[in-house]
Motif scaffolding. Sequence first.
Motif, PDB file in Angstrom:
ATOM      1  N   PRO A  93     -52.094  11.636  14.208  1.00 16.86           N
ATOM      2  CA  PRO A  93     -52.030  12.908  13.974  1.00 16.86           C
ATOM      3  C   PRO A  93     -50.986  13.165  12.621  1.00 16.86           C
ATOM      4  O   PRO A  93     -49.934  12.403  12.785  1.00 16.86           O
ATOM      5  N   VAL A  94     -51.326  13.786  11.590  1.00 16.21           N
ATOM      6  CA  VAL A  94     -50.558  13.914  10.224  1.00 16.21           C
ATOM      7  C   VAL A  94     -50.709  15.338  10.105  1.00 16.21           C
ATOM      8  O   VAL A  94     -50.474  15.532   8.729  1.00 16.21           O
ATOM      9  N   GLU A  95     -50.870  16.141  10.955  1.00 11.86           N
ATOM     10  CA  GLU A  95     -51.224  17.580  10.253  1.00 11.86           C
ATOM     11  C   GLU A  95     -49.835  18.201   9.638  1.00 11.86           C
ATOM     12  O   GLU A  95     -49.907  18.922   8.499  1.00 11.86           O
ATOM     13  N   GLN A  96     -48.594  17.697   9.953  1.00 15.16           N
ATOM     14  CA  GLN A  96     -47.453  18.049   9.454  1.00 15.16           C
ATOM     15  C   GLN A  96     -46.676  17.194   8.828  1.00 15.16           C
ATOM     16  O   GLN A  96     -46.673  15.854   9.125  1.00 15.16           O
ATOM     17  N   ALA A  97     -45.635  17.581   7.842  1.00 16.64           N
ATOM     18  CA  ALA A  97     -44.904  16.580   7.269  1.00 16.64           C
ATOM     19  C   ALA A  97     -43.750  15.973   8.395  1.00 16.64           C
ATOM     20  O   ALA A  97     -43.267  14.750   8.368  1.00 16.64           O
ATOM     21  N   ARG A  98     -43.566  16.709   9.496  1.00 14.65           N
ATOM     22  CA  ARG A  98     -42.895  16.006  10.429  1.00 14.65           C
ATOM     23  C   ARG A  98     -43.575  15.498  11.586  1.00 14.65           C
ATOM     24  O   ARG A  98     -42.878  15.156  12.698  1.00 14.65           O
ATOM     25  N   SER A  99     -44.793  15.170  11.279  1.00 15.95           N
ATOM     26  CA  SER A  99     -45.449  14.213  12.414  1.00 15.95           C
ATOM     27  C   SER A  99     -44.766  12.996  12.583  1.00 15.95           C
ATOM     28  O   SER A  99     -43.949  12.641  11.753  1.00 15.95           O
ATOM     29  N   GLN A 100     -45.121  12.431  13.679  1.00 11.92           N
ATOM     30  CA  GLN A 100     -44.587  11.234  14.362  1.00 11.92           C
ATOM     31  C   GLN A 100     -44.780  10.141  13.315  1.00 11.92           C
ATOM     32  O   GLN A 100     -43.934   9.315  12.945  1.00 11.92           O
ATOM     33  N   THR A 101     -46.165   9.950  12.979  1.00 10.84           N
ATOM     34  CA  THR A 101     -46.527   8.883  12.063  1.00 10.84           C
ATOM     35  C   THR A 101     -45.731   8.964  10.664  1.00 10.84           C
ATOM     36  O   THR A 101     -45.220   8.004  10.130  1.00 10.84           O
ATOM     37  N   VAL A 102     -45.619  10.378  10.206  1.00  7.36           N
ATOM     38  CA  VAL A 102     -45.015  10.451   8.736  1.00  7.36           C
ATOM     39  C   VAL A 102     -43.363  10.066   8.928  1.00  7.36           C
ATOM     40  O   VAL A 102     -42.804   9.353   7.884  1.00  7.36           O
ATOM     41  N   GLN A 103     -42.896  10.755  10.091  1.00  9.60           N
ATOM     42  CA  GLN A 103     -41.382  10.122  10.269  1.00  9.60           C
ATOM     43  C   GLN A 103     -41.236   8.888  10.365  1.00  9.60           C
ATOM     44  O   GLN A 103     -40.052   8.204  10.104  1.00  9.60           O
ATOM     45  N   ARG A 104     -41.908   8.053  11.183  1.00 11.62           N
ATOM     46  CA  ARG A 104     -41.918   6.594  11.600  1.00 11.62           C
ATOM     47  C   ARG A 104     -41.987   5.815  10.112  1.00 11.62           C
ATOM     48  O   ARG A 104     -41.322   4.735   9.689  1.00 11.62           O
ATOM     49  N   LEU A 105     -42.988   6.345   9.211  1.00  8.59           N
ATOM     50  CA  LEU A 105     -43.129   5.820   7.733  1.00  8.59           C
ATOM     51  C   LEU A 105     -41.883   6.134   7.081  1.00  8.59           C
ATOM     52  O   LEU A 105     -41.465   5.110   6.192  1.00  8.59           O
ATOM     53  N   LEU A 106     -41.260   7.098   7.052  1.00  9.47           N
ATOM     54  CA  LEU A 106     -40.111   7.420   6.428  1.00  9.47           C
ATOM     55  C   LEU A 106     -38.865   6.349   6.813  1.00  9.47           C
ATOM     56  O   LEU A 106     -38.167   5.815   5.986  1.00  9.47           O
ATOM     57  N   GLY A 107     -38.999   6.037   8.117  1.00 11.25           N
ATOM     58  CA  GLY A 107     -37.828   5.172   8.378  1.00 11.25           C
ATOM     59  C   GLY A 107     -38.097   3.835   8.282  1.00 11.25           C
ATOM     60  O   GLY A 107     -37.186   3.047   7.804  1.00 11.25           O
ATOM     61  N   TYR A 108     -39.325   3.450   8.267  1.00 10.72           N
ATOM     62  CA  TYR A 108     -39.616   2.077   7.932  1.00 10.72           C
ATOM     63  C   TYR A 108     -39.414   1.836   6.388  1.00 10.72           C
ATOM     64  O   TYR A 108     -38.924   0.931   5.856  1.00 10.72           O
ATOM     65  N   GLY A 113     -36.104  -0.578   2.156  1.00 10.87           N
ATOM     66  CA  GLY A 113     -35.857  -0.431   1.040  1.00 10.87           C
ATOM     67  C   GLY A 113     -36.793  -0.196  -0.165  1.00 10.87           C
ATOM     68  O   GLY A 113     -36.747  -0.320  -1.324  1.00 10.87           O
ATOM     69  N   LEU A 114     -37.748   0.632   0.574  1.00 15.16           N
ATOM     70  CA  LEU A 114     -39.156   1.052  -0.287  1.00 15.16           C
ATOM     71  C   LEU A 114     -38.952   2.459  -0.679  1.00 15.16           C
ATOM     72  O   LEU A 114     -38.269   3.417  -0.060  1.00 15.16           O
ATOM     73  N   ARG A 115     -39.454   2.765  -1.722  1.00 16.49           N
ATOM     74  CA  ARG A 115     -39.697   4.366  -2.359  1.00 16.49           C
ATOM     75  C   ARG A 115     -40.672   5.105  -1.479  1.00 16.49           C
ATOM     76  O   ARG A 115     -41.769   4.678  -1.641  1.00 16.49           O
ATOM     77  N   PHE A 116     -40.309   6.320  -0.784  1.00 25.22           N
ATOM     78  CA  PHE A 116     -41.389   6.994  -0.049  1.00 25.22           C
ATOM     79  C   PHE A 116     -41.474   8.229  -1.113  1.00 25.22           C
ATOM     80  O   PHE A 116     -40.388   8.737  -1.376  1.00 25.22           O
ATOM     81  N   SER A 117     -42.715   8.485  -1.213  1.00 25.73           N
ATOM     82  CA  SER A 117     -42.729   9.761  -2.134  1.00 25.73           C
ATOM     83  C   SER A 117     -44.143  10.698  -1.432  1.00 25.73           C
ATOM     84  O   SER A 117     -44.669  10.154  -0.766  1.00 25.73           O
ATOM     85  N   TRP A 118     -44.037  11.816  -1.906  1.00 25.36           N
ATOM     86  CA  TRP A 118     -45.135  12.891  -1.737  1.00 25.36           C
ATOM     87  C   TRP A 118     -45.825  13.029  -2.984  1.00 25.36           C
ATOM     88  O   TRP A 118     -45.380  13.213  -3.798  1.00 25.36           O
ATOM     89  N   LEU A 119     -47.340  12.913  -3.002  1.00 24.99           N
ATOM     90  CA  LEU A 119     -48.075  13.094  -3.905  1.00 24.99           C
ATOM     91  C   LEU A 119     -48.462  14.539  -4.184  1.00 24.99           C
ATOM     92  O   LEU A 119     -48.120  15.387  -3.039  1.00 24.99           O
ATOM     93  N   PRO A 120     -48.901  15.025  -5.249  1.00 25.50           N
ATOM     94  CA  PRO A 120     -48.953  16.458  -5.348  1.00 25.50           C
ATOM     95  C   PRO A 120     -49.871  17.014  -4.339  1.00 25.50           C
ATOM     96  O   PRO A 120     -49.837  18.239  -3.895  1.00 25.50           O
ATOM     97  N   SER A 121     -50.558  16.103  -3.734  1.00 21.03           N
ATOM     98  CA  SER A 121     -51.826  16.439  -2.729  1.00 21.03           C
ATOM     99  C   SER A 121     -51.026  16.865  -1.414  1.00 21.03           C
ATOM    100  O   SER A 121     -51.600  17.269  -0.520  1.00 21.03           O
ATOM    101  N   GLY A 122     -49.760  16.433  -1.284  1.00 19.61           N
ATOM    102  CA  GLY A 122     -49.096  16.519  -0.110  1.00 19.61           C
ATOM    103  C   GLY A 122     -49.124  15.275   0.891  1.00 19.61           C
ATOM    104  O   GLY A 122     -48.823  15.376   1.954  1.00 19.61           O
ATOM    105  N   ASP A 123     -49.761  14.080   0.298  1.00 14.72           N
ATOM    106  CA  ASP A 123     -49.919  13.019   0.878  1.00 14.72           C
ATOM    107  C   ASP A 123     -48.700  12.156   0.730  1.00 14.72           C
ATOM    108  O   ASP A 123     -48.370  11.972  -0.365  1.00 14.72           O
ATOM    109  N   PRO A 124     -48.352  11.355   1.933  1.00 15.96           N
ATOM    110  CA  PRO A 124     -47.125  10.345   1.703  1.00 15.96           C
ATOM    111  C   PRO A 124     -47.495   9.195   1.222  1.00 15.96           C
ATOM    112  O   PRO A 124     -48.786   8.873   1.549  1.00 15.96           O
ATOM    113  N   ALA A 125     -46.752   8.601   0.310  1.00 16.13           N
ATOM    114  CA  ALA A 125     -47.168   7.296  -0.361  1.00 16.13           C
ATOM    115  C   ALA A 125     -45.967   6.328  -0.428  1.00 16.13           C
ATOM    116  O   ALA A 125     -44.917   6.604  -0.638  1.00 16.13           O
TER     117      ALA A 125
END
Length: 172
Positions: A93-108, A113-125
């Motif tokens: 589930p990734v319906e929101q930016a606060r989803s568990q998957t997105v939060q875990r990716l941010l932590g990872y 030491g990786l750059r986490f970014s948001w594309l204009p489409s709203g997708d994390p990268a």
Amino acid sequence: MWRVNKNEDREQWAWSPLVAVGPLEFGMRSDEVAEAFGERTIGGGERREGHEHFQDRGVMAYYTDAGHLAAVGLSAATGPQLTLGGIPLVGQPVEQARSQTVQRLLGYAEEQGLRFSWLPSGDPALQQLGLVVRRMQVGDAVLSRPLLMYSGWSWGGMWEEFIPDQEWMTSP
């Protein structure tokens, strides 16, 4: 009714960022991709300009203008499972930016030491890994659909220039 494979029912794929995903190595020709899936001819997938859809496997293969594998998209519903640091990337589930998957990716990303970014489409990268976590509408749910790219596309500055138009059509 939408068919969504459970994590335990999905084929488990290994991933070497910017190099290979599952049996597919970036740089392969279309016939080599078909062969990696056990197909005898290029006709194994539904071939269109610049991409090939292996629907039974939940895999979309994208090619450079020269015909070499440059990106792989995995279906949120039926694609193989892929993990990053123990985080499942497919069908989450990734319906929101606060989803568990997105939060875990941010932590990872922070831990590594990786750059986490948001594309204009709203997708994390995670550009250094060639990873965009796309979203796919499956019934009433919005689930993760990773797009994995080779270095030539992931380091191109504006990712959107390299991601084929067909990929943007999979958004919710």
